[in-house]
Design a protein around this motif. Structure first.
Motif, PDB file in Angstrom:
ATOM      1  N   LEU A 261       6.212 -18.840  37.409  1.00 55.31           N
ATOM      2  CA  LEU A 261       5.883 -19.984  38.254  1.00 55.31           C
ATOM      3  C   LEU A 261       4.426 -19.952  38.711  1.00 55.31           C
ATOM      4  N   VAL A 262       4.003 -18.811  39.231  1.00 57.28           N
ATOM      5  CA  VAL A 262       2.642 -18.696  39.763  1.00 57.28           C
ATOM      6  C   VAL A 262       1.618 -18.829  38.643  1.00 57.28           C
ATOM      7  N   ASN A 263       1.856 -18.168  37.516  1.00 53.32           N
ATOM      8  CA  ASN A 263       0.891 -18.246  36.413  1.00 53.32           C
ATOM      9  C   ASN A 263       0.774 -19.667  35.869  1.00 53.32           C
ATOM     10  N   TYR A 264       1.884 -20.384  35.806  1.00 53.97           N
ATOM     11  CA  TYR A 264       1.848 -21.771  35.346  1.00 53.97           C
ATOM     12  C   TYR A 264       1.017 -22.620  36.315  1.00 53.97           C
ATOM     13  N   ALA A 265       1.310 -22.488  37.605  1.00 54.75           N
ATOM     14  CA  ALA A 265       0.587 -23.274  38.612  1.00 54.75           C
ATOM     15  C   ALA A 265      -0.905 -22.944  38.597  1.00 54.75           C
ATOM     16  N   ILE A 266      -1.243 -21.679  38.454  1.00 56.00           N
ATOM     17  CA  ILE A 266      -2.655 -21.285  38.426  1.00 56.00           C
ATOM     18  C   ILE A 266      -3.333 -21.833  37.173  1.00 56.00           C
ATOM     19  N   GLY A 267      -2.632 -21.807  36.034  1.00 53.48           N
ATOM     20  CA  GLY A 267      -3.207 -22.350  34.800  1.00 53.48           C
ATOM     21  C   GLY A 267      -3.516 -23.831  34.924  1.00 53.48           C
ATOM     22  N   VAL A 268      -2.600 -24.587  35.501  1.00 50.63           N
ATOM     23  CA  VAL A 268      -2.832 -26.026  35.685  1.00 50.63           C
ATOM     24  C   VAL A 268      -3.923 -26.240  36.734  1.00 50.63           C
ATOM     25  N   ARG A 269      -3.885 -25.465  37.812  1.00 51.27           N
ATOM     26  CA  ARG A 269      -4.934 -25.577  38.832  1.00 51.27           C
ATOM     27  C   ARG A 269      -6.311 -25.330  38.228  1.00 51.27           C
ATOM     28  N   ASP A 270      -6.407 -24.302  37.380  1.00 53.42           N
ATOM     29  CA  ASP A 270      -7.700 -23.985  36.766  1.00 53.42           C
ATOM     30  C   ASP A 270      -8.195 -25.122  35.876  1.00 53.42           C
ATOM     31  N   LYS A 271      -7.285 -25.788  35.165  1.00 53.22           N
ATOM     32  CA  LYS A 271      -7.683 -26.956  34.369  1.00 53.22           C
ATOM     33  C   LYS A 271      -8.192 -28.066  35.293  1.00 53.22           C
TER      34      LYS A 271
END
Length: 135
Positions: free
Chosen positions: A47-57
């Protein structure tokens, strides 16, 4: 909460534990919100890695940066963010699929990626053991 998170935490205020507690509280709140949104066999790390990946985009978006700099959070939420989130989710998915395909379809890439993962995972487990020993 699901299995432990491997997210690195910033250094807090020395000797107080207060900074670390605030980070844990914030991370716990984020995980709770993500758990409310997503279904399936997803770990906290997923969950956290997905959210961080989208946030970084999203953080690559200059228009959003300008809107965030010149508006309140409420005003920012009424701007281009929804369309930008959809675009970032798609781009994040495409990038991950492209990278996964390269790893799976190119033996040289797989070998290099495996060696990188050996370093990262081995060091991650060593850090986890150190963290447990401190507690």
């Amino acid at each position: 909460m699901k299995s432990g998170s491997g997210v690195m935490e910033p250094v807090g205020e020395a000797g107080t534990g207060v900074g670390k507690d605030r980070v844990k509280e914030k991370l716990s709140a984020i995980i709770s919100r993500l758990n409310d949104l997503f279904e399936g066999q997803l770990t906290d790390d997923d969950l956290v890695n997905y959210a961080i990946g989208v946030r970084d985009k999203l953080m690559e978006n200059d228009d959003l940066a300008q809107q965030a700099a010149t508006n309140s959070k409420d005003q920012f939420s009424q701007g281009d963010i929804k369309d930008a989130v959809v675009g970032a989710v798609i781009e994040h998915m495409e990038v991950n699929n492209d990278m996964a395909n390269q790893v799976l379809n190119n033996p040289k890439t797989l070998d290099g990626f495996m060696r990188l993962m050996v370093d990262l995972v081995y060091d991650g487990f060593a850090k986890r053991r150190e963290d447990v020993a401190v507690v």
